[in-house]
Scaffold this motif. Structure first.
Motif, PDB file in Angstrom:
ATOM      1  N   ALA A   1      42.761  33.171 -43.804  1.00 49.24           N
ATOM      2  CA  ALA A   1      44.376  32.976 -44.038  1.00 49.24           C
ATOM      3  C   ALA A   1      44.296  32.695 -45.974  1.00 49.24           C
ATOM      4  O   ALA A   1      43.415  32.324 -46.385  1.00 49.24           O
ATOM      5  N   GLY A   2      45.358  33.136 -46.526  1.00 50.76           N
ATOM      6  CA  GLY A   2      45.593  32.849 -47.913  1.00 50.76           C
ATOM      7  C   GLY A   2      44.606  33.517 -48.809  1.00 50.76           C
ATOM      8  O   GLY A   2      44.399  33.174 -49.882  1.00 50.76           O
ATOM      9  N   LEU A   3      44.285  34.689 -48.508  1.00 50.50           N
ATOM     10  CA  LEU A   3      43.457  35.777 -49.018  1.00 50.50           C
ATOM     11  C   LEU A   3      43.682  37.032 -48.950  1.00 50.50           C
ATOM     12  O   LEU A   3      44.163  37.395 -47.883  1.00 50.50           O
ATOM     13  N   VAL A   4      44.065  37.868 -50.007  1.00 50.25           N
ATOM     14  CA  VAL A   4      44.144  39.266 -49.925  1.00 50.25           C
ATOM     15  C   VAL A   4      43.126  39.830 -51.117  1.00 50.25           C
ATOM     16  O   VAL A   4      42.510  39.467 -51.916  1.00 50.25           O
TER      17      VAL A   4
ATOM     18  N   ASP B   1      47.846  28.915 -53.243  1.00 47.42           N
ATOM     19  CA  ASP B   1      48.538  29.095 -51.812  1.00 47.42           C
ATOM     20  C   ASP B   1      47.980  30.478 -51.239  1.00 47.42           C
ATOM     21  O   ASP B   1      47.965  30.928 -50.145  1.00 47.42           O
ATOM     22  N   LEU B   2      47.821  31.330 -52.388  1.00 50.99           N
ATOM     23  CA  LEU B   2      47.195  32.786 -52.045  1.00 50.99           C
ATOM     24  C   LEU B   2      46.425  33.255 -53.195  1.00 50.99           C
ATOM     25  O   LEU B   2      46.646  32.948 -54.277  1.00 50.99           O
ATOM     26  N   VAL B   3      45.226  33.643 -52.834  1.00 51.97           N
ATOM     27  CA  VAL B   3      44.262  34.370 -53.658  1.00 51.97           C
ATOM     28  C   VAL B   3      44.152  35.781 -53.580  1.00 51.97           C
ATOM     29  O   VAL B   3      44.001  36.462 -52.592  1.00 51.97           O
ATOM     30  N   VAL B   4      44.144  36.507 -54.712  1.00 56.61           N
ATOM     31  CA  VAL B   4      44.105  37.913 -54.617  1.00 56.61           C
ATOM     32  C   VAL B   4      42.904  38.496 -55.372  1.00 56.61           C
ATOM     33  O   VAL B   4      42.617  37.941 -56.565  1.00 56.61           O
ATOM     34  N   ASP B   5      41.883  39.097 -54.533  1.00 50.55           N
ATOM     35  CA  ASP B   5      40.760  39.400 -55.459  1.00 50.55           C
ATOM     36  C   ASP B   5      41.199  40.910 -56.053  1.00 50.55           C
ATOM     37  O   ASP B   5      41.194  41.757 -55.140  1.00 50.55           O
ATOM     38  N   ALA B   6      41.026  41.049 -57.151  1.00 54.19           N
ATOM     39  CA  ALA B   6      41.202  42.413 -58.097  1.00 54.19           C
ATOM     40  C   ALA B   6      40.127  42.510 -59.169  1.00 54.19           C
ATOM     41  O   ALA B   6      40.469  42.807 -59.995  1.00 54.19           O
ATOM     42  N   THR B   7      38.803  42.169 -58.457  1.00 55.79           N
ATOM     43  CA  THR B   7      37.951  42.237 -59.636  1.00 55.79           C
ATOM     44  C   THR B   7      36.964  43.618 -59.544  1.00 55.79           C
ATOM     45  O   THR B   7      36.077  43.821 -60.432  1.00 55.79           O
TER      46      THR B   7
ATOM     47  N   ASP C   1      49.803  30.687 -42.724  1.00 53.96           N
ATOM     48  CA  ASP C   1      48.483  30.112 -42.122  1.00 53.96           C
ATOM     49  C   ASP C   1      47.807  31.021 -41.404  1.00 53.96           C
ATOM     50  O   ASP C   1      46.805  30.820 -40.968  1.00 53.96           O
ATOM     51  N   GLU C   2      48.232  32.272 -41.151  1.00 52.77           N
ATOM     52  CA  GLU C   2      47.616  33.342 -40.505  1.00 52.77           C
ATOM     53  C   GLU C   2      46.903  34.484 -41.617  1.00 52.77           C
ATOM     54  O   GLU C   2      47.390  34.442 -42.642  1.00 52.77           O
ATOM     55  N   PRO C   3      45.711  35.241 -41.133  1.00 54.24           N
ATOM     56  CA  PRO C   3      45.134  36.112 -42.099  1.00 54.24           C
ATOM     57  C   PRO C   3      46.180  37.123 -42.378  1.00 54.24           C
ATOM     58  O   PRO C   3      47.231  37.334 -41.511  1.00 54.24           O
ATOM     59  N   ALA C   4      46.063  37.837 -43.592  1.00 52.58           N
ATOM     60  CA  ALA C   4      47.236  38.952 -43.902  1.00 52.58           C
ATOM     61  C   ALA C   4      46.851  39.995 -43.482  1.00 52.58           C
ATOM     62  O   ALA C   4      46.764  41.152 -44.053  1.00 52.58           O
TER      63      ALA C   4
END
Ligand SMILES: Cc1cc2nc3c(=O)[nH]c(=O)nc-3n(C[C@H](O)[C@H](O)[C@H](O)COP(=O)(O)OP(=O)(O)OC[C@H]3O[C@@H](n4cnc5c(N)ncnc54)[C@H](O)[C@@H]3O)c2cc1C
Length: 476
Positions: free
Chosen positions: A336-339, A196-202, A377-380
């Motif tokens: 949406a669903g991405l930070v 439901d939500l993906v966090v890129d912390a690479t 459903d909206e971008p963060a």
């Protein structure tokens, strides 16, 4: 809200009064400082949090390949230490019980151009966390992974999947049997998991821009500042009970070479000593060169430590070519669903020690976003804009100083000369004036926003410092 108020809300040490579970599964890419802190926050809002990490992370307190800077001097600034206590109550005191050393203000030897700074008045909230990087990270990892709904997945993240304008899955290559969906047989088989939500912390070398571009989304502007920083760190034995803490900075001024040094008393009775230069001034891996630099280029405490204690292991070097930032908040479109968090957004000249603290503050931004009843459903955008407040603050502190280095040729921000003049004034006056030292330290330790220095009374006090005075302080 002013920037200073925004920043104060982000750096709050208060625990959230109420948290709602609004996500079924959140997936975090990368289990270093930013990923672990994001996972901690997400554990309040998701039924399940998976953290995908390509390194084996059961290595205890040892450095690991995915965080190659882990051998180098790291300190967690007070704003970051406060966030650790916020999300893991008792973290600091537990770390002290596990061997963390806590120097007192009179044990701090802070030198600028060889002159020792005034000792700041005690500020109860100023508690820098001083340890090796792996010691700190492993404790954050243990506490995060002890949460009942957080699970580590061993594997290399390889992309994100979309449904319309939303990120709805993550692709990864499992490290071996036992990972969700993994087949033990085929090593490069990719697995997809819903999120439901993906966090890129690479981290700095995040591929998120490429993944977005490949899927037809705009890529963020990448800004780089070529700092050409050269680090060399070495561990030394430390006699039990012997404690001092030092930073030493030689400014880029006519007739002298810009350099940074550091001495940290770290866990397991060791010193961690840093010598750093820029551009062609490159400390080598030779023990003799390390000792020579400590004797010739730094104040007396450096040779005192390295000449009187055996080295443990060998000198390790590290080169960082640039500070860089990716301004995701400026994009016209974002799924949406991405930070994105931590160095994947911005990474700075490490001599200012802002990276891990920024990662903890991004987690604070994530918490505020998830508590604001967001439409998933909206971008963060609200999250990305708050992260920008943190990035801008850290970028201003580090790049304004770096732009004074002879080899750094930009990019210069708007208003650079005026801001630089006043910041330089406050910095010089802060060497002698304990009140200004305190104000300045609150900004450099990320407890306060840089705009807090632009107060008429602060500037007036700094201007009074222009009146010539005898230099009374010695380096001892
Ligand atoms: C020499 C040096 C000294 C520093 N000193 C300090 C200091 O004193 N204080 C301070 O606060 N900061 C310091 N920093 C900065 C600090 O190291 C970083 O800001 C911090 O580590 C950022 O954390 P992160 O989680 O964003 O990224 P990283 O720590 O870089 O971690 C990224 C993680 O993602 C994983 N990963 C990457 N790609 C994938 C993939 N495809 N799939 C799965 N996992 C992946 C990596 O293995 C790693 O675990 C220093 C940096 C350097 C270079």
């Amino acid at each position: 809200m002013s920037l200073a108020e925004d920043f104060a809300a982000i750096t709050t040490a208060e625990r959230p009064a109420r948290t709602d579970v609004i996500l079924r599964r959140a997936v975090v890419l990368g289990a270093s400082m930013a990923g672990l802190m994001a996972a901690r926050v997400l554990s309040d809002h998701a039924e399940e949090v998976l953290v995908i990490e390509r390194d084996e992370t059961d290595a205890g307190d040892d450095p690991r390949p995915g965080v190659p800077q882990g051998t180098q001097v790291h300190a967690l600034l007070p704003a970051g230490a406060a966030q650790l206590d916020r999300w893991f109550p008792g973290f600091y005191n537990d770390a002290v019980a596990e061997g963390l050393v806590e120097p007192t203000p009179d044990q701090a030897y802070t030198f600028v151009n060889g002159v020792r700074r005034v000792t700041p008045p005690p500020l109860t909230e100023i508690r820098t966390l001083i340890s090796t990087r792996p010691f700190l990270e492993s404790r954050v990892r243990q506490r995060t992974l002890a949460l009942p709904n957080v699970r580590l997945v061993a594997g290399r993240a390889d992309g994100i999947g979309f449904t319309g304008d939303r990120v709805t899955s993550v692709r990864y290559v499992p490290a071996g049997p036992g990972s969700p969906g993994a087949s033990p047989a085929r090593s490069e088989e990719k697995v997809s998991i819903d999120a439901d939500l993906v966090v890129d912390a690479t981290g700095r070398s995040s591929k998120l821009s490429d993944w977005l571009g490949a899927a037809g989304w705009p890529e963020p502007k990448l800004t780089r500042m070529p700092i050409k920083l050269n680090y060399a760190s070495a561990l030394f034995e430390r006699k039990p009970g012997e404690i001092l803490l030092s930073t030493s900075q030689t400014m880029a001024e006519p007739g002298q070479t810009a350099r940074m040094g550091g001495i940290l008393p770290v866990e397991r009775d060791r010193w961690l000593v840093l010598v750093a230069g820029f551009a062609d001034d490159r400390p080598s891996r030779e023990t003799e060169d390390f000792h020579r630099r400590c004797r010739e280029d730094f104040p007396w405490v450096y040779s005192h430590v390295v000449d009187n204690n055996p080295m443990v292991g060998s000198v390790v070097t590290y080169h960082q070519a640039d500070s860089r930032r990716r301004d995701y908040d400026e994009l016209d479109r974002f799924p949406a669903g991405l930070v994105v968090a931590g160095d994947a957004v911005a990474s700075f000249n490490p001599i200012y020690g802002q990276g891990m603290t920024s990662a903890t503050l991004h987690a604070s931004c994530l918490s505020a976003y998830l508590r604001s009843n967001p439409s998933l459903d909206e971008p963060a955008w609200d999250y990305l804009r708050q992260v920008r407040v943190v990035v801008d603050a850290a970028w201003q502190i580090s790049t304004f100083a770096d732009l004074a280095l002879p080899h750094v040729n930009g990019p210069f921000p708007r208003g650079y000369k005026v801001t630089r003049f006043f910041t330089g004034l406050i910095f010089s006056a802060s060497l002698y004036d304990a009140r200004l030292n305190d104000d300045f330290a609150r900004v450099t330790t990320m407890l306060a926003h840089p705009s807090s220095l632009a107060q008429p009374k602060t500037l007036a006090r700094a201007l009074r410092g222009l009146i010539p005075r005898p230099v009374a302080t010695t380096d001892r």
